[in-house]
Motif scaffolding. Structure first.
Motif, PDB file in Angstrom:
ATOM      1  N   HIS A   1       0.848  -1.193   0.000  1.00  0.00           N
ATOM      2  CA  HIS A   1       0.000   0.000   0.000  1.00  0.00           C
ATOM      3  C   HIS A   1       0.883   1.241   0.000  1.00  0.00           C
ATOM      4  N   ILE A   2       0.247   2.400  -0.122  1.00  0.00           N
ATOM      5  CA  ILE A   2       0.961   3.663  -0.022  1.00  0.00           C
ATOM      6  C   ILE A   2       0.324   4.512   1.073  1.00  0.00           C
ATOM      7  N   ASP A   3       1.108   5.466   1.580  1.00  0.00           N
ATOM      8  CA  ASP A   3       0.613   6.440   2.553  1.00  0.00           C
ATOM      9  C   ASP A   3       1.013   7.834   2.082  1.00  0.00           C
ATOM     10  N   HIS A   4       0.237   8.823   2.468  1.00  0.00           N
ATOM     11  CA  HIS A   4       0.610  10.196   2.165  1.00  0.00           C
ATOM     12  C   HIS A   4       1.806  10.628   3.012  1.00  0.00           C
ATOM     13  N   GLU A   5       1.811  10.229   4.257  1.00  0.00           N
ATOM     14  CA  GLU A   5       2.858  10.668   5.162  1.00  0.00           C
ATOM     15  C   GLU A   5       4.165   9.895   4.950  1.00  0.00           C
ATOM     16  N   ALA A   6       5.271  10.546   5.275  1.00  0.00           N
ATOM     17  CA  ALA A   6       6.566   9.875   5.332  1.00  0.00           C
ATOM     18  C   ALA A   6       6.679   9.172   6.682  1.00  0.00           C
TER      19      ALA A   6
ATOM     20  N   HIS B   1      10.259   4.879   4.738  1.00  0.00           N
ATOM     21  CA  HIS B   1       9.587   4.910   3.439  1.00  0.00           C
ATOM     22  C   HIS B   1       8.994   6.293   3.239  1.00  0.00           C
ATOM     23  N   PRO B   2       9.414   6.973   2.160  1.00  0.00           N
ATOM     24  CA  PRO B   2       8.965   8.339   1.899  1.00  0.00           C
ATOM     25  C   PRO B   2       7.484   8.398   1.564  1.00  0.00           C
ATOM     26  N   SER B   3       6.971   9.607   1.478  1.00  0.00           N
ATOM     27  CA  SER B   3       5.583   9.821   1.076  1.00  0.00           C
ATOM     28  C   SER B   3       5.304   9.109  -0.243  1.00  0.00           C
ATOM     29  N   LYS B   4       4.235   8.324  -0.257  1.00  0.00           N
ATOM     30  CA  LYS B   4       3.727   7.613  -1.437  1.00  0.00           C
ATOM     31  C   LYS B   4       4.593   6.440  -1.867  1.00  0.00           C
ATOM     32  N   ALA B   5       5.664   6.141  -1.165  1.00  0.00           N
ATOM     33  CA  ALA B   5       6.478   4.978  -1.546  1.00  0.00           C
ATOM     34  C   ALA B   5       5.721   3.696  -1.202  1.00  0.00           C
ATOM     35  N   PRO B   6       5.408   2.847  -2.178  1.00  0.00           N
ATOM     36  CA  PRO B   6       4.726   1.590  -1.853  1.00  0.00           C
ATOM     37  C   PRO B   6       5.583   0.751  -0.905  1.00  0.00           C
TER      38      PRO B   6
END
Length: 244
Positions: free
Chosen positions: A82-87, A149-154
Motif C-alpha cells: 500500500h501507499i501512505d501520504h505521510e513519510a 519509506h517516503p511519502s507515497k512509496a509503496p
C-alpha cells in the motif's frame, strides 16, 4: 503482498489485552495510534522529530502533521502492499520483519492514476503485481534497526517467526500536501476525458490546481483526513451526480 492485512489465526481472541498478552500465539495485530498523548511518548516524538528533521534538512515549519504509533503483531503477520501520504520512519523494537520498499517516483510501479484514486479516498488504490516485486528494495529488520519509506512509496512487510513490536514516526510536509491537491484535480480532469499534466511538470498548472482545492479546504483542519480531503470533498459534492 496483496492479500490484505493477514495473520495466521489460532483460537478466538476476545479482547485487546488478551491479544497483546499472548501475542506470540494469539494470531493478532494491534495498532496504537497517537501514543504521543502520553507525555513520555510526546517527549520521545519531539526528540525523534528533531533528529529526523536535522538529518533530512526539512524545516519544522514545513511539517503540517505528525504522529507516533506502536504496531504489535503475531509471527508471520503480513502488512500488505500500500501507499501512505505521510513519510514514515519505522523502528523495530522486538522481533524480525522483512520490509519491501518501492520507489515512489517509478511510474511503472506506481502510475499517476493509482495515486489520484488514493487521494480521492481509495486507500487500496495502489495495486501489487508479481512483476513489481523485482523492483522492490528488501530490508531485513531486526531488533534495533529501522527503515524509512517516503511519502507515497509503496511498501509491504512480513513478520518472521517471532512476534513483532515496532514504533513508527510519521509526518506530512507542505510540499506533499500541495502535490496531493494536484492529484485530486487531475483525477477530476481525467474523469472529464482530459489528459492532465503530472505534478511537477508545470508550476502554473500546479499552482492553479492547488488554489482551486484550497478554496474549499478546511482552514483549520483537525485531522489528517480533513487536511488532505476536505477541499476535494466540498468541491465535488455538487459534481457527484454529473461524474456518475
Amino acid at each position: 503482498m496483496d492479500a490484505g492485512w493477514a495473520v495466521p489465526l489460532h483460537d478466538k481472541v476476545e479482547s485487546v489485552n488478551e491479544a497483546i498478552s499472548n501475542l506470540a500465539e494469539s494470531g493478532s495485530w494491534v495498532l496504537l495510534y497517537s501514543v504521543q498523548r502520553d507525555p513520555e511518548y510526546r517527549a520521545l516524538l519531539d526528540q525523534l522529530m528533531t533528529e529526523i528533521l536535522a538529518d533530512t534538512g526539512c524545516s519544522r515549519d514545513e511539517v503540517t502533521w505528525e504522529d507516533a504509533y506502536i504496531f504489535l503483531a503475531s509471527p508471520e503477520a503480513v502488512t500488505p502492499y500500500h501507499i501512505d501520504h505521510e513519510a514514515t520512519f519505522l523502528f523495530q523494537i522486538h522481533g524480525n520483519r522483512t520490509a519491501n520498499i518501492w520507489d515512489a517516483n517509478d511510474r511503472s510501479v506506481l502510475p499517476d492514476q493509482e495515486i489520484e484514486k488514493y487521494y480521492v479516498g481509495d486507500l487500496n488504490a495502489a495495486k501489487y503485481t508479481i512483476e513489481k516485486q523485482s523492483k522492490a528494495t528488501v530490508y531485513a529488520l531486526t531488533q534495533g534497526t529501522g527503515v524509512h519509506h517516503p511519502s507515497k512509496a509503496p511498501h509491504a512487510f512480513k513478520n518472521g517467526d517471532i512476534y513483532s513490536i515496532a514504533l513508527g514516526i510519521h509526518f506530512c510536509v507542505r510540499d506533499c500536501d500541495r502535490q496531493a491537491s494536484v492529484y485530486q484535480m487531475n483525477y477530476l480532469l481525467r474523469r472529464c476525458g482530459l489528459k492532465p499534466t503530472s505534478p511537477g511538470r508545470s508550476q502554473w498548472r500546479d499552482n492553479l490546481k492547488t488554489s482551486i482545492i484550497g478554496m474549499f479546504a478546511d482552514k483549520k483542519p483537525k485531522t489528517k483526513h480533513d487536511m488532505l480531503r476536505s477541499g476535494f470533498k466540498r468541491l465535488t459534492t455538487p459534481l457527484r451526480f454529473v461524474l456518475k
